[in-house]
Design a protein around this motif. Structure first.
Motif, PDB file in Angstrom:
ATOM      1  N   ARG A 112       0.507  -1.184  -0.092  1.00 14.05           N
ATOM      2  CA  ARG A 112       0.360  -0.219   0.382  1.00 14.05           C
ATOM      3  C   ARG A 112       0.764   0.987   0.294  1.00 14.05           C
ATOM      4  O   ARG A 112       1.961   1.151   0.578  1.00 14.05           O
ATOM      5  N   ASP A 113       0.623   2.080  -0.981  1.00 10.01           N
ATOM      6  CA  ASP A 113       1.334   3.443  -0.587  1.00 10.01           C
ATOM      7  C   ASP A 113       0.650   4.998  -0.254  1.00 10.01           C
ATOM      8  O   ASP A 113       0.788   5.644   0.037  1.00 10.01           O
ATOM      9  N   THR A 114      -1.118   4.446   0.413  1.00 11.01           N
ATOM     10  CA  THR A 114      -1.844   5.468   1.006  1.00 11.01           C
ATOM     11  C   THR A 114      -2.467   5.007   2.227  1.00 11.01           C
ATOM     12  O   THR A 114      -2.784   3.531   2.074  1.00 11.01           O
ATOM     13  N   VAL A 115      -2.258   5.908   2.865  1.00  6.85           N
ATOM     14  CA  VAL A 115      -3.336   5.234   4.754  1.00  6.85           C
ATOM     15  C   VAL A 115      -4.008   6.131   4.343  1.00  6.85           C
ATOM     16  O   VAL A 115      -3.520   7.537   4.615  1.00  6.85           O
ATOM     17  N   GLY A 116      -5.281   6.156   4.752  1.00  9.24           N
ATOM     18  CA  GLY A 116      -6.846   7.093   5.528  1.00  9.24           C
ATOM     19  C   GLY A 116      -7.709   6.645   6.164  1.00  9.24           C
ATOM     20  O   GLY A 116      -7.413   5.553   6.490  1.00  9.24           O
ATOM     21  N   LEU A 117      -7.720   7.475   6.569  1.00  8.27           N
ATOM     22  CA  LEU A 117      -8.929   7.738   8.162  1.00  8.27           C
ATOM     23  C   LEU A 117      -9.364   8.592   8.448  1.00  8.27           C
ATOM     24  O   LEU A 117      -9.101   9.394   7.434  1.00  8.27           O
ATOM     25  N   GLY A 118     -10.996   8.429   8.742  1.00  7.57           N
ATOM     26  CA  GLY A 118     -12.436   9.328   9.207  1.00  7.57           C
ATOM     27  C   GLY A 118     -12.218   9.914   9.773  1.00  7.57           C
ATOM     28  O   GLY A 118     -11.779   8.882  10.864  1.00  7.57           O
ATOM     29  N   VAL A 119     -12.453  11.183  10.128  1.00  9.45           N
ATOM     30  CA  VAL A 119     -12.268  11.736  11.830  1.00  9.45           C
ATOM     31  C   VAL A 119     -12.711  12.574  12.053  1.00  9.45           C
ATOM     32  O   VAL A 119     -13.269  13.041  10.964  1.00  9.45           O
ATOM     33  N   ASP A 120     -13.415  12.441  13.325  1.00  6.93           N
ATOM     34  CA  ASP A 120     -14.050  14.154  13.284  1.00  6.93           C
ATOM     35  C   ASP A 120     -13.255  15.341  13.828  1.00  6.93           C
ATOM     36  O   ASP A 120     -12.605  14.872  14.659  1.00  6.93           O
ATOM     37  N   THR A 121     -12.948  16.131  12.651  1.00  6.32           N
ATOM     38  CA  THR A 121     -11.283  17.291  12.709  1.00  6.32           C
ATOM     39  C   THR A 121     -11.940  18.501  13.961  1.00  6.32           C
ATOM     40  O   THR A 121     -11.198  18.731  13.989  1.00  6.32           O
ATOM     41  N   GLU A 122     -13.355  18.307  14.818  1.00  3.00           N
ATOM     42  CA  GLU A 122     -13.539  18.842  15.662  1.00  3.00           C
ATOM     43  C   GLU A 122     -13.345  18.370  17.117  1.00  3.00           C
ATOM     44  O   GLU A 122     -13.815  18.205  17.521  1.00  3.00           O
ATOM     45  N   ASN A 123     -13.018  16.662  16.735  1.00  2.35           N
ATOM     46  CA  ASN A 123     -12.304  16.092  17.790  1.00  2.35           C
ATOM     47  C   ASN A 123     -12.218  16.540  19.147  1.00  2.35           C
ATOM     48  O   ASN A 123     -10.643  17.174  18.660  1.00  2.35           O
ATOM     49  N   ALA A 124     -12.918  16.716  20.185  1.00  4.01           N
ATOM     50  CA  ALA A 124     -11.697  17.313  21.512  1.00  4.01           C
ATOM     51  C   ALA A 124     -10.453  16.643  22.032  1.00  4.01           C
ATOM     52  O   ALA A 124      -9.686  17.315  23.114  1.00  4.01           O
ATOM     53  N   THR A 125     -10.597  15.197  21.844  1.00  5.13           N
ATOM     54  CA  THR A 125      -9.614  14.379  22.568  1.00  5.13           C
ATOM     55  C   THR A 125      -8.764  14.712  21.799  1.00  5.13           C
ATOM     56  O   THR A 125      -7.129  13.661  22.290  1.00  5.13           O
ATOM     57  N   GLY A 126      -8.247  15.294  21.092  1.00  4.56           N
ATOM     58  CA  GLY A 126      -6.403  15.571  20.860  1.00  4.56           C
ATOM     59  C   GLY A 126      -6.135  14.314  19.318  1.00  4.56           C
ATOM     60  O   GLY A 126      -5.236  14.690  19.007  1.00  4.56           O
ATOM     61  N   ALA A 127      -7.037  13.355  18.824  1.00  5.89           N
ATOM     62  CA  ALA A 127      -6.934  12.907  18.393  1.00  5.89           C
ATOM     63  C   ALA A 127      -6.414  13.383  16.411  1.00  5.89           C
ATOM     64  O   ALA A 127      -5.345  12.849  15.716  1.00  5.89           O
ATOM     65  N   PRO A 128      -6.646  14.433  16.241  1.00  6.74           N
ATOM     66  CA  PRO A 128      -6.144  15.654  15.169  1.00  6.74           C
ATOM     67  C   PRO A 128      -4.667  15.320  15.365  1.00  6.74           C
ATOM     68  O   PRO A 128      -3.962  15.204  14.693  1.00  6.74           O
ATOM     69  N   ARG A 129      -4.638  15.804  16.000  1.00  5.79           N
ATOM     70  CA  ARG A 129      -3.054  16.341  16.704  1.00  5.79           C
ATOM     71  C   ARG A 129      -2.255  14.920  16.436  1.00  5.79           C
ATOM     72  O   ARG A 129      -1.250  15.079  16.443  1.00  5.79           O
ATOM     73  N   LEU A 130      -3.107  14.023  17.330  1.00  7.85           N
ATOM     74  CA  LEU A 130      -1.885  12.581  17.488  1.00  7.85           C
ATOM     75  C   LEU A 130      -1.646  11.947  15.643  1.00  7.85           C
ATOM     76  O   LEU A 130      -0.623  11.875  15.222  1.00  7.85           O
ATOM     77  N   TYR A 131      -2.432  12.660  14.472  1.00 11.25           N
ATOM     78  CA  TYR A 131      -2.238  11.726  13.416  1.00 11.25           C
ATOM     79  C   TYR A 131      -1.243  12.517  13.123  1.00 11.25           C
ATOM     80  O   TYR A 131      -1.039  12.092  12.144  1.00 11.25           O
ATOM     81  N   ASP A 132      -1.368  14.132  12.849  1.00 11.81           N
ATOM     82  CA  ASP A 132      -0.486  14.969  12.449  1.00 11.81           C
ATOM     83  C   ASP A 132       0.452  14.543  13.149  1.00 11.81           C
ATOM     84  O   ASP A 132       1.561  14.602  12.061  1.00 11.81           O
ATOM     85  N   ARG A 133       1.440  14.600  13.989  1.00  2.10           N
ATOM     86  CA  ARG A 133       2.729  14.296  14.961  1.00  2.10           C
ATOM     87  C   ARG A 133       2.514  12.874  13.940  1.00  2.10           C
ATOM     88  O   ARG A 133       4.109  12.926  13.754  1.00  2.10           O
ATOM     89  N   HIS A 134       2.102  12.209  13.368  1.00  2.03           N
ATOM     90  CA  HIS A 134       2.226  10.918  12.746  1.00  2.03           C
ATOM     91  C   HIS A 134       2.735  10.857  11.215  1.00  2.03           C
ATOM     92  O   HIS A 134       2.721  10.323  10.578  1.00  2.03           O
ATOM     93  N   GLY A 135       2.364  11.854  11.164  1.00  4.74           N
ATOM     94  CA  GLY A 135       2.850  12.477   9.344  1.00  4.74           C
ATOM     95  C   GLY A 135       1.780  12.736   8.378  1.00  4.74           C
ATOM     96  O   GLY A 135       1.392  12.647   7.164  1.00  4.74           O
ATOM     97  N   MET A 136       0.113  11.814   9.041  1.00  7.05           N
ATOM     98  CA  MET A 136      -0.702  12.936   7.956  1.00  7.05           C
ATOM     99  C   MET A 136      -0.945  13.689   8.168  1.00  7.05           C
ATOM    100  O   MET A 136      -1.110  14.579   8.929  1.00  7.05           O
ATOM    101  N   THR A 137      -2.115  14.537   6.811  1.00  7.73           N
ATOM    102  CA  THR A 137      -2.174  15.162   6.824  1.00  7.73           C
ATOM    103  C   THR A 137      -3.777  15.407   6.226  1.00  7.73           C
ATOM    104  O   THR A 137      -4.272  14.507   5.263  1.00  7.73           O
ATOM    105  N   VAL A 138      -4.259  16.362   6.083  1.00  6.41           N
ATOM    106  CA  VAL A 138      -5.889  16.532   6.102  1.00  6.41           C
ATOM    107  C   VAL A 138      -6.003  16.279   4.377  1.00  6.41           C
ATOM    108  O   VAL A 138      -5.517  17.696   3.626  1.00  6.41           O
ATOM    109  N   HIS A 139      -6.853  15.684   3.786  1.00  5.45           N
ATOM    110  CA  HIS A 139      -6.971  15.380   2.551  1.00  5.45           C
ATOM    111  C   HIS A 139      -7.953  15.756   2.590  1.00  5.45           C
ATOM    112  O   HIS A 139      -8.040  16.775   1.107  1.00  5.45           O
ATOM    113  N   TYR A 140      -8.787  16.260   2.725  1.00 11.58           N
ATOM    114  CA  TYR A 140     -10.003  16.666   2.848  1.00 11.58           C
ATOM    115  C   TYR A 140     -11.286  16.727   3.735  1.00 11.58           C
ATOM    116  O   TYR A 140     -10.951  15.862   4.056  1.00 11.58           O
ATOM    117  N   ALA A 141     -12.118  17.406   3.735  1.00  7.42           N
ATOM    118  CA  ALA A 141     -13.357  17.724   4.731  1.00  7.42           C
ATOM    119  C   ALA A 141     -14.555  18.249   4.513  1.00  7.42           C
ATOM    120  O   ALA A 141     -14.863  18.666   3.420  1.00  7.42           O
TER     121      ALA A 141
END
Length: 87
Positions: A49-78
């Motif tokens: 596989r050359d691409t990995v993605g996941l669906g997430v609530d970008t307003e998530n208050a748990t810090g999940a979006p920051r976790l994904y950012d720290r591991h090299g993931m970026t928003v593809h679309y919202a």
């Protein structure tokens, strides 16, 4: 659920118990969650596989979006989803 794609195949999951389950939400902190992400990335890479993605609530208050950012993931679309209750 984390899924991966390549140019020649359809999306797949890691096949692990935490994929898309409540267990993924109950991991003990960002260190464990980061381990799960890195494991999933490695599994997909070994499957070509050359691409990995996941669906997430970008307003998530748990810090999940920051976790994904720290591991090299970026928003593809919202997407904004609107709803109302009808009776």
């Amino acid at each position: 659920m984390i899924s991966g794609t390549s140019d020649s195949s359809s999306p797949a999951t890691t096949g692990r118990p935490w994929d898309g389950s409540a267990a993924s939400a109950s991991c003990p902190g960002p260190v464990a969650e980061g381990l799960l992400l890195r494991h999933a990335f490695a599994v997909f890479a070994t499957r070509g596989r050359d691409t990995v993605g996941l669906g997430v609530d970008t307003e998530n208050a748990t810090g999940a979006p920051r976790l994904y950012d720290r591991h090299g993931m970026t928003v593809h679309y919202a997407v904004d989803t609107w709803e109302t209750v009808v009776s």
